[in-house]
Design a protein around this motif. Sequence first.
Motif, PDB file in Angstrom:
ATOM      1  N   UNK A  71     -43.330 -33.035  34.015  1.00 33.53           N
ATOM      2  CA  UNK A  71     -42.514 -33.871  32.761  1.00 33.53           C
ATOM      3  C   UNK A  71     -43.055 -33.189  31.563  1.00 33.53           C
ATOM      4  N   UNK A  72     -41.882 -32.678  30.910  1.00 33.39           N
ATOM      5  CA  UNK A  72     -42.203 -31.937  29.858  1.00 33.39           C
ATOM      6  C   UNK A  72     -42.316 -32.807  28.578  1.00 33.39           C
ATOM      7  N   UNK A  73     -43.556 -32.564  27.713  1.00 32.35           N
ATOM      8  CA  UNK A  73     -44.030 -33.410  26.500  1.00 32.35           C
ATOM      9  C   UNK A  73     -43.696 -32.670  25.028  1.00 32.35           C
ATOM     10  N   UNK A  74     -43.151 -31.495  25.152  1.00 34.83           N
ATOM     11  CA  UNK A  74     -42.803 -30.899  24.145  1.00 34.83           C
ATOM     12  C   UNK A  74     -41.498 -30.244  24.445  1.00 34.83           C
ATOM     13  N   UNK A  75     -40.579 -30.966  23.636  1.00 33.25           N
ATOM     14  CA  UNK A  75     -39.017 -30.755  24.174  1.00 33.25           C
ATOM     15  C   UNK A  75     -38.523 -29.341  23.835  1.00 33.25           C
ATOM     16  N   UNK A  76     -37.601 -28.927  24.490  1.00 36.79           N
ATOM     17  CA  UNK A  76     -36.812 -27.705  24.170  1.00 36.79           C
ATOM     18  C   UNK A  76     -35.622 -28.195  23.355  1.00 36.79           C
ATOM     19  N   UNK A  77     -35.102 -27.397  22.494  1.00 43.64           N
ATOM     20  CA  UNK A  77     -34.067 -27.969  21.619  1.00 43.64           C
ATOM     21  C   UNK A  77     -32.967 -28.449  22.544  1.00 43.64           C
ATOM     22  N   UNK A  78     -32.524 -29.540  21.893  1.00 42.87           N
ATOM     23  CA  UNK A  78     -31.407 -30.251  22.687  1.00 42.87           C
ATOM     24  C   UNK A  78     -31.941 -31.386  23.465  1.00 42.87           C
ATOM     25  N   UNK A  79     -33.361 -31.409  23.720  1.00 43.01           N
ATOM     26  CA  UNK A  79     -33.742 -32.483  24.821  1.00 43.01           C
ATOM     27  C   UNK A  79     -34.685 -33.194  23.967  1.00 43.01           C
ATOM     28  N   UNK A  80     -34.783 -34.531  24.431  1.00 46.61           N
ATOM     29  CA  UNK A  80     -35.943 -35.555  24.251  1.00 46.61           C
ATOM     30  C   UNK A  80     -37.146 -35.767  24.796  1.00 46.61           C
ATOM     31  N   UNK A  81     -38.416 -35.465  24.588  1.00 48.72           N
ATOM     32  CA  UNK A  81     -39.458 -35.460  25.497  1.00 48.72           C
ATOM     33  C   UNK A  81     -39.770 -37.112  25.400  1.00 48.72           C
ATOM     34  N   UNK A  82     -40.483 -37.383  26.584  1.00 52.78           N
ATOM     35  CA  UNK A  82     -40.821 -36.698  27.590  1.00 52.78           C
ATOM     36  C   UNK A  82     -39.457 -36.552  28.719  1.00 52.78           C
ATOM     37  N   UNK A  83     -39.143 -35.333  29.455  1.00 48.36           N
ATOM     38  CA  UNK A  83     -38.190 -35.324  30.276  1.00 48.36           C
ATOM     39  C   UNK A  83     -38.583 -34.418  31.532  1.00 48.36           C
ATOM     40  N   UNK A  84     -38.055 -34.659  32.694  1.00 49.75           N
ATOM     41  CA  UNK A  84     -38.361 -33.928  34.031  1.00 49.75           C
ATOM     42  C   UNK A  84     -37.629 -32.639  34.202  1.00 49.75           C
ATOM     43  N   UNK A  85     -38.376 -31.834  34.485  1.00 48.76           N
ATOM     44  CA  UNK A  85     -37.677 -30.417  34.934  1.00 48.76           C
ATOM     45  C   UNK A  85     -38.236 -30.426  36.434  1.00 48.76           C
ATOM     46  N   UNK A  86     -37.096 -30.116  37.206  1.00 46.34           N
ATOM     47  CA  UNK A  86     -37.564 -30.225  38.822  1.00 46.34           C
ATOM     48  C   UNK A  86     -36.874 -29.158  39.530  1.00 46.34           C
ATOM     49  N   UNK A  87     -37.414 -28.813  40.604  1.00 40.47           N
ATOM     50  CA  UNK A  87     -36.771 -28.060  41.720  1.00 40.47           C
ATOM     51  C   UNK A  87     -36.241 -28.934  42.453  1.00 40.47           C
ATOM     52  N   UNK A  88     -34.831 -28.885  42.966  1.00 43.71           N
ATOM     53  CA  UNK A  88     -34.292 -29.929  43.878  1.00 43.71           C
ATOM     54  C   UNK A  88     -34.190 -29.044  45.123  1.00 43.71           C
ATOM     55  N   UNK A  89     -34.314 -29.246  46.261  1.00 38.77           N
ATOM     56  CA  UNK A  89     -33.803 -28.838  47.493  1.00 38.77           C
ATOM     57  C   UNK A  89     -32.553 -29.421  48.037  1.00 38.77           C
ATOM     58  N   UNK A  90     -31.302 -28.937  47.852  1.00 41.64           N
ATOM     59  CA  UNK A  90     -30.113 -29.357  48.050  1.00 41.64           C
ATOM     60  C   UNK A  90     -30.095 -29.626  49.609  1.00 41.64           C
ATOM     61  N   UNK A  91     -29.276 -30.525  50.122  1.00 51.44           N
ATOM     62  CA  UNK A  91     -29.282 -30.887  51.474  1.00 51.44           C
ATOM     63  C   UNK A  91     -28.998 -29.649  52.453  1.00 51.44           C
ATOM     64  N   UNK A  92     -28.037 -28.621  51.761  1.00 54.43           N
ATOM     65  CA  UNK A  92     -27.551 -27.566  52.267  1.00 54.43           C
ATOM     66  C   UNK A  92     -28.540 -26.658  52.651  1.00 54.43           C
ATOM     67  N   UNK A  93     -29.672 -26.565  51.734  1.00 56.64           N
ATOM     68  CA  UNK A  93     -30.905 -25.755  52.121  1.00 56.64           C
ATOM     69  C   UNK A  93     -31.468 -25.001  50.909  1.00 56.64           C
ATOM     70  N   UNK A  94     -30.192 -24.322  49.885  1.00 59.09           N
ATOM     71  CA  UNK A  94     -31.009 -23.762  48.692  1.00 59.09           C
ATOM     72  C   UNK A  94     -31.603 -24.534  47.776  1.00 59.09           C
ATOM     73  N   UNK A  95     -32.467 -24.141  46.926  1.00 56.93           N
ATOM     74  CA  UNK A  95     -33.035 -24.969  45.868  1.00 56.93           C
ATOM     75  C   UNK A  95     -32.686 -24.573  44.529  1.00 56.93           C
ATOM     76  N   UNK A  96     -32.554 -25.544  43.583  1.00 63.22           N
ATOM     77  CA  UNK A  96     -32.118 -25.160  42.144  1.00 63.22           C
ATOM     78  C   UNK A  96     -33.086 -25.825  41.406  1.00 63.22           C
ATOM     79  N   UNK A  97     -33.076 -25.292  40.075  1.00 61.15           N
ATOM     80  CA  UNK A  97     -33.881 -26.054  38.958  1.00 61.15           C
ATOM     81  C   UNK A  97     -32.804 -26.848  38.286  1.00 61.15           C
TER      82      UNK A  97
END
Lengths: 137, 393
Positions: A71-97
């Motif tokens: 949970x990022x508390x120091x926002x990147x440009x265009x984002x409002x803190x706090x926000x979640x950055x996550x690695x998602x494991x897709x049902x098909x197998x590969x993972x994506x940020x």
Amino acid sequence: MDGAYEGKLPRPTPETLPFWQGAKAGKLMLPWCEDCGQPHFYPRAICPHCLSDRLDWRQASGRGKLHTYVINHRAAKGFTAPYVIAVVELAEGPRMLSNVVTEGEPTPDMLTIDMDLEVTFDPVTDDITLPRFRPAP
Amino acid sequence: MTGKLSRTCAIVGAAETDTIGKLPGMSRLAIHAQAAKNALADAGLSLQDVDGLFCAPAGPNELSEYLNIVPRYVDGTSVGGCSYMIFVRHAVAAIAAGYCDVALIVHGESGRSGIDMPGLDGPASPNGQFEQPFGTRGAPTTYSLPVLRHFHEYGTTKRQMSHVPAATREWAVLNPRAMMHDKGPITPEDVEASPLVCYPFNLLDCCLVADGGGALVITSAERARDMRQKPIHVLGTGEATAHRQVSMMRDFTTSDSTVLSGKAAFAEAGLDHADIDHLMLYDAFSFTPMLFLEDLGFVAKGEAGAFVSETRTGPDGKLVYKTGPGGDLPMNTNGGGLSYCHSGRYGMYALIEAVTQLRGDAGARQVEGIETSLVHGPGRQFAAAGTVILANA
């Protein structure tokens, strides 16, 4: 919408363009290898499992699991803190940020490792739609 | 059994820029140049003796030009903070092959002041397309990603992790050059009370942001015998790279490159973990050296949390951390990236501290009876890795 969005935008390359075109059309597209049968992410011009260049773009289910997150508390440009950055494991197998979009400010209590997620599309500009995720009902 | 290049080369010069921390009057290249000058002076050599140039983030082209030299061997491996451990390995190989005799390894960054610091991944790069648009913002948002997975799989806790900055600060308190020297000791509770940066990291879980540089001079063990400094022998080295982006880790609880690099270094050195007296494990964040303790085999997978949070009461009633002063396994004895200095690619400072300790020049923080040191670091977020095992005899 253009001009208003201040976040960093991807600049698609030939091997990734179908992914971004898919996102714009509300579809999560993955490259599948026609030789070894496996999908991969991020999109390459050759299959990272067998080096085949016979790739077929197919729509993924859009379902996945929360593999890990911050949970990022120091926002990147265009984002409002706090926000979640996550690695998602897709049902098909590969993972994506990506991001997990929550109702209200995210806290660790709302987010359980391996919880079910589903894709949601966020058109941040006329050209670019970002696939984000939300807790699956 | 040792590898055939084990002990063939030695570090004969090691120095940092005159000061570290804030260098608003020095560009990235000026920092490289001063570090090179200081390391050559430490070795008792001149620039004309150098025939192998290894440098990052400055490329060999721009640094050879800036220093006005024509080295006959160059290496610009630039894979992040462990580039310098990898340079040690490449220098040993190049010297053994006869491609150069005196290797100069240089690091320099205007990491805080930002004077001529090039940007990294552009918007068309994989990182620019598949991480940055989702709000990653610097290392705290990416080095943090594996942590909660490790917590989930092994029951590691934030309180255990909070012991790392506290133990590391104890060393900085003993090191007058450390940026946090005057700030005094901190407790695990202080770490958790510091502002949230990127959960699960608070501010004191994160490394410093600084300007600084350092350089090493390496030559053959034979030539090193007659030189100004006590030679610090290179016993074993390792390197690997596994990916670029943190989201591409194959297993978020293991750094694949670290496992491979560590095994190679131990095998070449012919040593076991019990033979290592001193550790420099690159601490970009509190969690980083914990993963390395596991992946290098100092503890079993999942046991780093319990290991780093073990404390005892010393004879004077003071708390002794496992990796702190007086502890069983002295680690990051300069004060680390967390409390000494971190200009972006910290690996060079870790190597220099190992040399300083092995020379017996570490003053109040000197580890007594030290004979060996293992230095390990990552490049980018657990992507690349480099390992160096050194000895003073």
